[in-house]
Design a protein around this motif. Structure first.
Motif, short mmCIF file in Angstrom:
data_model
loop_
_atom_site.label_atom_id
_atom_site.label_comp_id
_atom_site.label_asym_id
_atom_site.label_seq_id
_atom_site.Cartn_x
_atom_site.Cartn_y
_atom_site.Cartn_z
N TRP A 23 0.83 -1.11 0.13
CA TRP A 23 0.07 0.06 -0.03
C TRP A 23 0.65 1.18 -0.14
CZ3 TRP A 23 -4.07 -1.34 4.33
CH2 TRP A 23 -4.98 -2.44 3.95
N GLN A 24 1.95 1.45 0.86
CA GLN A 24 2.67 2.56 1.02
C GLN A 24 3.26 2.74 -0.19
OE1 GLN A 24 4.97 2.81 4.48
NE2 GLN A 24 6.15 4.55 3.94
N PRO A 25 4.26 1.97 -0.82
CA PRO A 25 4.88 2.17 -1.98
C PRO A 25 4.11 2.54 -3.29
CG PRO A 25 5.24 -0.14 -1.57
CD PRO A 25 4.63 0.50 -0.35
N MET A 26 2.95 1.87 -3.33
CA MET A 26 2.07 2.50 -4.39
C MET A 26 1.34 3.67 -4.20
SD MET A 26 -0.23 -0.82 -5.39
CE MET A 26 0.21 -2.00 -7.06
N GLY A 27 1.22 4.01 -2.84
CA GLY A 27 0.51 5.20 -2.57
C GLY A 27 1.60 6.43 -2.98
N GLN A 28 2.90 5.99 -2.43
CA GLN A 28 3.68 7.04 -2.72
C GLN A 28 3.95 7.33 -4.43
OE1 GLN A 28 7.00 5.02 -0.54
NE2 GLN A 28 7.04 6.32 0.97
N ALA A 29 3.95 6.21 -5.09
CA ALA A 29 4.17 6.48 -6.61
C ALA A 29 3.04 7.23 -7.11
CB ALA A 29 4.10 5.07 -7.17
N GLY A 30 1.93 7.13 -6.45
CA GLY A 30 0.68 7.72 -6.93
C GLY A 30 0.78 9.08 -6.82
N ARG A 31 1.19 9.55 -5.50
CA ARG A 31 1.17 10.81 -5.21
C ARG A 31 2.40 11.67 -5.85
NH1 ARG A 31 -0.69 15.24 -1.57
NH2 ARG A 31 0.93 16.76 -1.83
N ALA A 32 3.52 11.11 -6.26
CA ALA A 32 4.34 11.64 -7.07
C ALA A 32 4.03 11.94 -8.57
CB ALA A 32 5.51 10.75 -7.14
N TYR A 33 3.04 10.90 -8.96
CA TYR A 33 2.64 11.08 -10.29
C TYR A 33 1.58 12.22 -10.55
CZ TYR A 33 1.42 9.94 -15.26
OH TYR A 33 1.05 9.74 -16.30
N VAL A 34 0.64 12.33 -9.48
CA VAL A 34 -0.13 13.33 -9.29
C VAL A 34 0.38 14.88 -9.17
CG1 VAL A 34 -2.22 14.43 -8.29
CG2 VAL A 34 -2.22 12.12 -8.77
N GLU A 35 1.45 14.81 -8.31
CA GLU A 35 2.19 16.23 -8.19
C GLU A 35 2.79 16.65 -9.43
OE1 GLU A 35 3.69 16.64 -3.49
OE2 GLU A 35 4.75 15.36 -5.02
N GLN A 36 3.47 15.68 -10.33
CA GLN A 36 4.10 16.17 -11.44
C GLN A 36 3.28 16.49 -12.55
OE1 GLN A 36 6.69 12.70 -12.82
NE2 GLN A 36 7.41 13.93 -14.64
N HIS A 37 2.05 15.80 -12.67
CA HIS A 37 1.42 15.90 -13.88
C HIS A 37 -0.02 16.63 -13.79
CE1 HIS A 37 3.74 13.33 -16.44
NE2 HIS A 37 3.92 12.45 -15.11
#
Length: 427
Positions: free
Chosen positions: A377-391
């Motif tokens: 859950w945590q690594p997936m959540g971190q990846a999602g946050r980073a993607y949304v922040e970027q795009h």
């Protein structure tokens, strides 16, 4: 810049992406007016920014029409007499409009023209959704408004509306419009296939304010429950019946699952009946409409977010939906469908999973996979946050929007042709 937003209904709880653009432009020092084609039926719940920015003072509606046709005609005559000195050319041209499948009757154009009489020209006329741009185009044609005409294609306007009215429905708009935006590459390509000049349309995603959606690593709760959430209108294209059936399949083997559905709509009764027929009322709840802060509080307790959009029978489709972005920004692993623009948002196996439309079995498998593996859950959540922040960060996107407006105003030659380097300038 003086900017006019033409929208379907304002204020609208479900269109925070438009609200974010309006407030972002105001914060950047621009003057924004809002022309709402329809008066909202329910204003009891509005986004706090509507009041914080006093947006209703910037919002204009056509005069209310009497239901009786004869009385409506008398009202229109009075409006013409009282306002004839403000903009006689626009009024005369409004009366010359002929009725057809996609246009209003001449008398209705009189009402539509009223909010603009005596107003100064705008730099930009930004129509939110292509269907409303057709009206903005005519208002500009009759000189009720002036300015560069920008159109945003966002979903139903480039899917259902095209299927309903034919692939030629935007031909005139593509010729007369100055520039076009789409909220994903999927819809950009569709607009191009319908006849939009590829040099006159770019992708500008629908943004969210990442600062309002705090990231939090997800871990199992002390009560052992796994909380799943969906947010969206209760309509066919959201595919909520399939997520209900998927959770119902797991109810006996995974009694710790709790599924909350935020939203309202015409399918509410049908979906509630389905929940009762599947005997999962104790695990699946329809929570109704919630304002943004209430949604954030529910998401704060959520472990998995599901958005199972499908292509509706009438052709309606979704872009990368903002509810998914909000969940990803808060660090929640997500499950979405291979539908419309959603694959442009979810990185399959990285920030969540993609499943085929209407595939209850695969959806249930992915839900179980996440339920049984809280360590991812945590690594997936971190990846999602980073993607949304970027795009999809609304502040970055609003800066790009201003840049688009500015380039549109300065990069036009004497023949009215957009500079071929325009897209490179805003990239």
């Amino acid at each position: 810049m003086r900017i006019l937003f033409i929208v379907g209904s304002f204020p609208a709880l479900s269109e925070t992406f438009i609200l974010n653009q309006i407030t972002g432009l105001i914060e950047r020092g621009h003057e924004v007016d809002i022309y709402s084609l329809h008066r909202p039926k329910n204003t009891q719940k509005v986004h706090p920014d509507v009041e914080n920015y006093r947006l209703l003072e910037r919002t204009y509606y056509a005069p209310e029409r009497a239901t009786n046709a004869f009385v409506r005609l008398l009202q229109a005559g009075r409006l013409i007499l009282v306002n004839s000195g403000k903009h006689p050319i626009a009024l005369l041209r409004s009366l010359s409009r002929f009725n057809n499948r996609n246009q209003l009757k001449p008398i209705e154009w009189v009402y539509s023209t009223m909010p603009f009489l005596g107003k100064q020209p705008y730099d930009i006329i930004h129509c939110q959704f292509g269907v409303y741009a057709l009206k903005g185009m005519i208002l500009r044609d009759i000189s009720a408004i002036q300015g560069k005409l920008v159109t945003s294609f966002r979903g139903f306007d480039i899917s259902w509306y095209v299927q309903e009215y034919g692939e030629q429905v935007y031909n005139e708009l593509f010729k007369k419009g100055d520039f076009f935006l789409s909220n994903c590459e999927y819809f950009r390509q569709r607009a191009i296939n319908l006849g939009c000049d590829a040099k006159k349309i770019v992708v500008l995603g629908s943004g969210i304010d990442c600062e309002r959606f705090f990231f939090k690593p997800r871990f199992p709760g002390s009560d052992g429950k796994v909380r799943i959430t969906t947010t969206g209108r209760l309509v066919e294209k959201k595919g909520i019946a399939y997520s209900i059936r998927a959770v119902a399949q797991l109810a006996k083997t995974h009694p710790h699952i709790e599924y909350n559905i935020i939203g309202d709509g015409p399918l509410k009764t049908e979906l509630q009946t389905l929940i009762e027929e599947l005997n999962v009322s104790h695990q699946i709840k329809l929570l109704g409409w919630k304002h943004q802060q209430e949604i954030i509080e529910i998401l704060d307790r959520t472990h998995i977010f599901v958005a199972t959009s499908v292509t509706a029978q009438d052709g309606n489709q979704d872009a990368p939906v903002n509810t998914l972005k909000e969940a990803m920004a808060m660090g929640i692993p997500v499950i979405g469908t291979r539908h419309g623009g959603i694959p442009e948002l979810i990185e399959d196996g990285v920030s969540g999973f993609l499943v085929p439309e209407r595939d209850v079995e695969t959806l249930a498998e992915k839900i179980v996979y996440l339920c049984d593996r809280p360590e991812i859950w945590q690594p997936m959540g971190q990846a999602g946050r980073a993607y949304v922040e970027q795009h999809y960060d609304t502040n970055k996107l609003n800066d790009q929007l201003v840049q688009i407006y500015e380039q549109l105003l300065i990069n036009e030659d004497k023949n009215g042709v957009i500079n071929p380097n325009f897209q490179e300038a805003i990239a």
